[in-house]
Design a protein around this motif. Sequence first.
Motif, short mmCIF file in Angstrom:
data_model
loop_
_atom_site.label_atom_id
_atom_site.label_comp_id
_atom_site.label_asym_id
_atom_site.label_seq_id
_atom_site.Cartn_x
_atom_site.Cartn_y
_atom_site.Cartn_z
N ARG A 79 -28.70 -13.96 18.35
CA ARG A 79 -28.55 -12.78 17.38
C ARG A 79 -27.90 -11.56 17.98
NH1 ARG A 79 -34.29 -13.49 14.72
NH2 ARG A 79 -34.74 -13.55 16.90
N ILE A 80 -28.03 -11.46 19.26
CA ILE A 80 -27.56 -10.18 19.93
C ILE A 80 -26.27 -10.75 20.78
CG2 ILE A 80 -28.41 -8.31 21.63
CD1 ILE A 80 -30.39 -9.56 19.24
N HIS B 95 -34.65 -6.29 21.62
CA HIS B 95 -34.45 -6.51 20.25
C HIS B 95 -35.67 -6.72 19.33
CE1 HIS B 95 -34.69 -10.94 20.03
NE2 HIS B 95 -34.55 -10.64 21.08
N LEU C 54 -32.14 -6.02 14.37
CA LEU C 54 -31.51 -7.18 13.57
C LEU C 54 -31.13 -7.04 12.30
CD1 LEU C 54 -34.36 -10.17 14.75
CD2 LEU C 54 -32.00 -9.55 15.75
N ASP D 170 -31.10 -14.18 23.45
CA ASP D 170 -31.55 -14.39 21.93
C ASP D 170 -29.87 -14.36 21.10
OD1 ASP D 170 -33.50 -13.83 19.38
OD2 ASP D 170 -31.47 -13.79 19.06
#
Length: 239
Positions: free
Chosen positions: A96-97, A145, A230, A94
């Motif tokens: 966002r990680i 996550h 997140l 992902d």
Amino acid sequence: MCEMCQSTKLLTRRNLFRLAASAGLMLASGAYAKENKAPPKPENVISPDASLKRLMDGNARYVDGVARRHDFKHEREALAGGQNPYASILSCADSRIAPEYAFDSGRGDLFVCRLAGNFANDDSVASLEYGVAVLGVPLILVLGHDACGAIDATIKSLKDDKPLPGHMPSLVTALTPAVKAVSGKGGDVLGNAIRQNVIDNVAKLKAATPILSAAVEQNKLKVVGGIYRLKDGRVDMVA
Ligand SMILES: [Zn+2]
């Protein structure tokens, strides 16, 4: 070509077996560290517990918005001849990680394997074995996550009995045990499956013979699990 790629290129299947066997012996005798050349980052030669503390301290700085300035120019020079990361991360792909950001770490600090759903398969285990047996990594963190799309897709595929296109069914196969373990128990199925998947893969890595299991048994390696939140970037430990 990176050091790992260069090393891997030279290894035949038979030599890989020998590497595994000798890594096991070296872990057992403690000879590995003595035979290895001087580590480019001496501050990364730490115990499993110190490694976990360093990750969590870095995450606290990241959450608070007080991450350190990383001297990439100096690090580039120091790392040209080798690497000795202080932790391995098995993370979701992902976007966002970002483990180096999330743990406020520089280059040469984290040995990161990423694939959607952060699960252990032959390829990710092989990479993590390299990190432990060859690079001397003392800690593996399985990092799930919130709102993981791979696990959400698995839940929907199973619920609708509808296979995903392309190669994606292999993700569903890998993530199905965690989804099935929490299904029917009520509550937040996605959140519970994300947590279960981390717990299951921590257990799988701890038991992975011959290299990881031996390193855990000899207290040279810890395998732990966490979930990246997140909204604020905090990593909550779950295993
Ligand atoms: Zn994900």
